[in-house]
Scaffold this active site. Structure first.
Site, PDB file in Angstrom:
ATOM      1  N   GLU A 171       0.674  -1.192  -0.046  1.00  0.00           N
ATOM      2  CA  GLU A 171       0.145   0.099   0.014  1.00  0.00           C
ATOM      3  C   GLU A 171       0.844   1.294   0.087  1.00  0.00           C
ATOM      4  OE1 GLU A 171      -4.148  -0.979   2.325  1.00  0.00           O
ATOM      5  OE2 GLU A 171      -2.131  -1.369   3.478  1.00  0.00           O
ATOM      6  N   LYS A 215     -11.457   4.152   2.074  1.00  0.00           N
ATOM      7  CA  LYS A 215     -10.478   3.304   1.163  1.00  0.00           C
ATOM      8  C   LYS A 215     -11.456   2.617   0.154  1.00  0.00           C
ATOM      9  CE  LYS A 215      -6.559   1.804   2.348  1.00  0.00           C
ATOM     10  NZ  LYS A 215      -5.351   0.984   2.875  1.00  0.00           N
TER      11      LYS A 215
END
Length: 119
Positions: A21, A98
């Site tokens: 990420e 997200k």
């Protein structure tokens, strides 16, 4: 009192606990709701008497650009800055989402929501 919402602020950021990420990043959505006394701005028609949503958007963009492992941490930083920099705000609600999180399933988004009042 009144409410001003700045909704669906989109950002590409590098938040998350996984190393991937931090390298790849992902899409995020931020929604802000502030409560403030809008009596003066209703009468004056002056930007100086209200919550400037351009300023709110700038705070969100700047804080989203700072990497965090947790969305909660990002949301708290956003709230702290809004309350510090925009004195008319009495309460702020922040939702950070997200989009398409890497959690091993077909999930559209994960959202955390925090509320904070001025002391």
């Amino acid at each position: 009192m009144g409410i001003i919402r700045v909704e669906n602020i989109r950002a590409y950021s590098y938040h998350g606990c996984l190393e991937e990420e931090a390298k790849i990043g992902s899409d995020y959505r931020v929604d802000i709701e502030v409560k403030a006394d809008l009596t003066k701005s209703c009468a004056s028609d002056k930007l100086a008497d209200t919550v400037d949503y351009v300023h709110v958007n700038l705070i969100v963009k700047e804080e989203m650009a700072i990497r965090s492992e947790l969305l909660e941490h990002v949301a708290k930083r956003i709230q702290d800055r809004i309350l510090k920099e925009i004195p008319i705000v009495k309460r702020v609600k922040t939702a950070v989402s997200k989009i398409n999180p890497p959690i091993g399933g077909d999930v559209e988004q994960v959202t955390i929501v925090l509320n904070k009042r001025r002391k």
